[in-house]
Design an enzyme around this catalytic site. Structure first.
Site, short mmCIF file in Angstrom:
data_model
loop_
_atom_site.label_atom_id
_atom_site.label_comp_id
_atom_site.label_asym_id
_atom_site.label_seq_id
_atom_site.Cartn_x
_atom_site.Cartn_y
_atom_site.Cartn_z
N ASP A 152 0.83 -1.21 0.00
CA ASP A 152 0.00 0.00 0.00
C ASP A 152 0.86 1.26 0.00
OD1 ASP A 152 -2.32 -1.62 0.36
OD2 ASP A 152 -1.95 -1.66 2.52
N ASP A 191 -5.38 2.40 3.20
CA ASP A 191 -6.17 1.42 3.94
C ASP A 191 -6.17 1.78 5.42
OD1 ASP A 191 -6.95 -0.12 1.83
OD2 ASP A 191 -5.61 -1.80 2.23
N ARG A 239 -13.77 1.35 -3.93
CA ARG A 239 -13.35 1.53 -2.53
C ARG A 239 -13.09 3.00 -2.21
NH1 ARG A 239 -9.38 -3.68 -1.23
NH2 ARG A 239 -10.80 -5.26 -2.05
#
Length: 374
Positions: A152, A191, A239
């Site tokens: 990420d 995230d 998302r």
């Protein structure tokens, strides 16, 4: 549509020299990071420099490890990894098998601010674990390697009170054949999971990302309060975030070029979706992929006011193979609890017209107010 975000200043500007930031983040986070009394200020030219500075801050003057860190830190990053970013851009399908690169901030609770200078760039991520009071600003993250290793750009695990502000995160909204799980050419932009809460994500420019961000990683990881405001999402797949439970306040964001789904409110979560601009978007507000425990939303003063606006703004919908709920009637399905912080949203039209002058890097951390909308 590709948004070209203008720079507020040319050259390298040491943003850390600005006055101490206020803790009012416009959201649930209430942290100054490391920019507090007693802070030690350091400059880093590389990922390894940042790692070394943080590791040193875990020790006292005798070299003994101090729980939570020995002192708060402000780290100014002036490295440039444009060459690595360009090489990755030229070899999209070669990135996911590479080792992930990143700075892990683990078990540090004294406070850390990482702020990039104008013109800096990073081909590495920043990953927070069991820490608190972290601020990341004016960092430009591009084409993270290591998609198969959860590479990420920003990962927040078991870490409350975080402010992610005025960054740029970008890759390619594309999936290469043969990737792990079929969706790991690149991993997430931001995230937020594993009991992380009180996080504000503001004034970021996120583009070319397939999986933008999680709010929770499983059906049992559901309790968090998150704010997303004044972000631009351009050519992204899904998302925005994928919300598992908890509360999300999304205001004054610009969503354009959503290719699969936008705010996906699941596991009985609720989202206040306020004064945003949606265009060229597929399933911009939905609850899908679980098949049960649908989330709810309150829609307030967005540019889309009713289904009559869908054609005007190119809003489209599709079905899921499991039970799902789309906002196809563009009506609220829940009522958001009172917002516990002060904020001053501008109109959705102002977001469309002006936000590109403020979101992302090299903007000297400028913010959009009603006075700028005229």
């Amino acid at each position: 549509m590709k948004y070209l975000l203008p720079s507020a200043a040319a050259g390298l500007l040491l943003l850390a020299a600005q006055p101490t930031m206020a803790a009012n983040t416009g959201g649930y986070a209430t942290t100054d990071g490391g920019d507090v009394a007693g802070a030690v200020k350091k400059t880093a030219r590389s990922m390894q420099d940042i790692i070394d500075i943080i590791e040193a801050a875990k020790l006292d003057s005798n070299g003994k490890k101090v729980k939570g860190g020995a002192y708060p830190l402000v780290i100014t990053y002036n490295g440039n990894e444009d060459a690595l970013i360009k090489a990755a851009e030229n070899d999209i399908c070669g990135q996911w098998k590479k080792d992930a690169r990143g700075v892990e901030i683990k078990e540090f609770t004294k406070g850390i601010t990482i702020i990039g200078t104008n013109g800096s760039s990073a081909n590495f991520g920043i990953w927070l674990t069991k820490s608190s009071d972290i601020v990341i600003r004016n960092m430009r993250f591009g084409y993270m390697p290591g998609g198969a290793q959860d590479g990420d750009a920003i990962r927040i695990d078991n870490t409350p009170n975080v402010w992610i502000d005025h960054n740029e995160i970008f890759a390619k909204n594309f999936e290469c054949a043969g990737t792990k799980d079929g969706d790991t050419t690149f991993e997430s932009a931001i995230d937020i999971k594993k009991a992380s809460t009180n996080v504000t994500v503001s004034y970021n420019y996120i583009h070319g990302i397939k999986k933008v961000g999680l709010s929770g990683f499983s059906s049992s990881d559901t309790g968090r309060d998150l704010t997303y405001h004044h972000n631009i999402y351009d050519d992204v797949n899904a998302r925005l975030p994928l919300q598992r439970g908890g509360q999300v306040h999304a205001y004054n964001n610009l969503y354009t070029g959503i290719t699969s789904s936008g705010l996906n409110v699941r596991q009985k979560g609720i989202a206040l979706i306020e004064r945003n601009w949606f265009e060229n978007a597929k399933n911009p507000v939905t609850s899908r992929y679980d098949g049960s425990n649908f989330g709810t939303w309150e829609l307030r003063n967005n540019n889309v006011m009713s289904p009559a606006d869908f054609a005007k703004y190119n809003i489209t919908w599709d079905k899921d193979t499991k039970p799902y709920v789309n906002a196809e009637d563009w009506k609220s399905t829940g009522t958001f609890a009172s917002v516990p912080y002060s904020y001053s949203p501008v109109s959705a039209q102002c977001v469309k017209d002006k936000l590109a002058n403020y979101a992302g890097v090299n903007k000297n951390l400028a913010v959009l107010t009603a006075a700028n909308c005229n």
